[in-house]
Design an enzyme around this catalytic site. Structure first.
Site, PDB file in Angstrom:
ATOM      1  N   TYR A  77       0.841  -1.208   0.000  1.00 38.43           N
ATOM      2  CA  TYR A  77       0.000   0.000   0.000  1.00 38.43           C
ATOM      3  C   TYR A  77       0.878   1.261   0.000  1.00 38.43           C
ATOM      4  O   TYR A  77       0.641   2.204  -0.766  1.00 38.43           O
ATOM      5  CB  TYR A  77      -0.893  -0.043   1.237  1.00 38.43           C
ATOM      6  N   LYS A  79       1.065   4.306  -2.706  1.00 33.78           N
ATOM      7  CA  LYS A  79       0.730   5.688  -2.342  1.00 33.78           C
ATOM      8  C   LYS A  79       1.947   6.614  -2.488  1.00 33.78           C
ATOM      9  O   LYS A  79       1.803   7.782  -2.866  1.00 33.78           O
ATOM     10  CB  LYS A  79       0.171   5.735  -0.912  1.00 33.78           C
TER      11      LYS A  79
END
Ligand code: NAD
Length: 454
Positions: free
Chosen positions: A360, A364
């Protein structure tokens, strides 16, 4: 998703008990309502040295209907202040920091609930002189510290204004109206760069998107649904995108805001074309694309298999690349117009990393890299590209976090609470507004000045 503790200590018996035994009381934040005054009280505006931005800010605030008083070292304030705005763009010597201190202390002491502190400094990288650059940079430390000391829902944020933008009122107005208002309720301790750029006049600051079309991905629930509501409130026709399986929830959001729903998996190869087709049914060109759809598949890095790795990188980052490519092709009917806006949703995990979130955080952080590079590449088409990096926001995604961890993360920020999806929506709308033409390549944390992900 409700913050039970906050509700308890802010009401009736719980409020009394919290006061008596000294429990932390997360403040109730002032949030935007249509027609609301920009500030909840007068603004004190001051200038260190010969800066020209202070008087511009004072004129903008007066124009918005606010009362403005002069902030000086001797000032005494009879009313609680709604904001303290200070121009330090001419501060080039370390001794100027002392002048700032003298002016700022009485004003900061006089701040009311949910008041705003805005420090306007010169972009340090634009300064040749070493002492001047050090002095300008010092304001980041000062602003972040004041943000951490303010209670009662106050925030402190910093503008880095390029020297050639300092005489330009138009470029300053949208940032001042966002950071000065309750729309930035959960944004504190953040610097944002403002560059020189032509800005079209905004007819109605409550409806900046009147006549515009905006595409919001992941709009069936959570943050995306609130982004869609904020854009519709501000006058946009919203094309709300989400996976076909979320069709009912998506239609509900679209119907509520008079928008259009588009059931679509953003990772499908024709996603960009499908979005452009949907836009073309309403307008020749698209004004705003908000890349919000995202997923988590958390595991410690060493236990992350191929599926968890690739799905997260593809939904959160790869799909944005492919969709942008189609929408940015000038030949695409329903593609993004020159002067349009791209806003992506990153995360504080992409800034600070997070245990169990290497996939993740990669996606990001990649979004942040994409935004910075793309903003440079698209500058000559007047397209701005920015990202928001939410911290802990109360949604279905965060309700899956184990209770004890969730409670710790909620409190470890200057606001002592999680943010609401609408706080992210307001920040995205700020980036997308026509008035924000001078703001590009920026990453704004919407995290209540969280100490996590720092
Ligand atoms: P959520 O899970 O509540 O909503 C995400 C939405 O995206 C869902 O409706 C989902 O169906 C949709 N979606 C997922 N994959 C899709 C796909 N392939 N195609 C189309 N739609 C798809 O999440 P949220 O909390 O509202 O998060 C929204 C964004 O904010 C995400 O990018 C997330 O990473 C980011 N974010 C959230 C938080 C938080 O605290 N909630 C913090 C930081 C960043």
């Amino acid at each position: 998703m409700a913050d039970g503790y906050s509700n308890f200590v802010n009401n009736g018996f719980g409020k009394k008990l919290a006061k008596q035994i000294g429990l932390p009381q997360p403040p109730v934040l002032r949030r935007y309502e249509v027609g609301q005054d920009l500030l909840d009280g007068p603004a004190a505006v001051g200038t260190v040295g010969s800066g020209v931005v202070g008087s511009t800010a004072a004129a903008i605030l007066r124009g918005s209907g606010a009362d403005v008083v002069d902030a000086t070292a001797e000032a005494t304030y009879s009313d609680k202040l709604g904001a303290f705005v200070i121009d330090v763009t001419a501060a080039t010597k370390l001794s100027d920091l002392e002048t700032f201190r003298e002016i700022a202390i009485p004003a900061v002491k006089a701040l009311g609930r949910s008041a705003r502190v805005i420090v306007m400094a010169t972009t340090p990288s634009a300064l040749d002189d070493v002492e001047a650059a050090a002095t300008a940079q010092a304001f980041e430390g000062i602003t972040r510290s004041i943000g951490k000391e303010l209670r009662a829902g106050g925030s402190a944020n910093l503008f880095w204004i390029d020297p050639d933008a300092q005489g330009d009122a138009a470029v300053l107005e949208a940032p001042l109206r966002f950071f000065g208002s309750s729309r930035s309720a959960y944004v504190s301790g953040q610097p944002i760069r403002i560059r020189k750029h032509a800005v079209t006049e905004v007819a109605d600051w409550h409806q900046p998107f009147a006549g515009q079309v905006a595409v919001i991905t992941g709009a069936a629930r959570g943050i995306g649904a609130q982004i869609a509501r904020v854009f519709a409130r501000a006058g946009a026709h919203v094309i709300a995108v989400d996976i076909p399986a979320a069709g009912d929830a998506l239609s509900k959001v679209a119907n509520e805001i008079g928008g259009t729903s588009l059931g679509l998996d953003i990772t499908s190869p024709d996603a960009g074309a499908k979005i452009a087709e949907a836009v073309a049914r309403h307008a020749d060109k698209l004004d705003v694309i908000v890349h919000n759809a995202g997923i988590t598949r958390d595991k410690l890095f060493v236990n992350t298999d191929e599926a968890r790795w690739n799905s997260v990188v593809d939904v959160n980052l790869g799909a944005q690349f492919r969709i942008n490519e189609v929408l940015l092709d000038p030949a695409t009917k329903g593609g993004l117009k020159d002067g349009g806006r791209i806003v992506s949703v990153a995360s504080t995990s992409g800034i600070g990393g997070n245990r169990g979130q290497a996939n993740y955080a990669a996606s990001k952080a990649g979004v942040i890299g994409m935004v910075r590079e793309l903003s440079e590449k698209l500058a000559d088409r007047d397209i701005t590209v920015n990202a928001v990096a939410p911290g802990f926001i109360e949604t279905d995604m965060t309700s899956k976090i184990p209770m004890a961890t969730r409670e710790v993360v909620r409190r470890l920020n200057s606001m002592m609470q999680g943010g609401n999806p609408i706080d992210v929506g307001e920040a995205i709308a700020f980036f997308a507004e026509p008035g924000s033409a001078g703001v590009t390549g920026q990453v704004l944390r919407v995290c209540g000045q969280s100490q996590i992900g720092a």
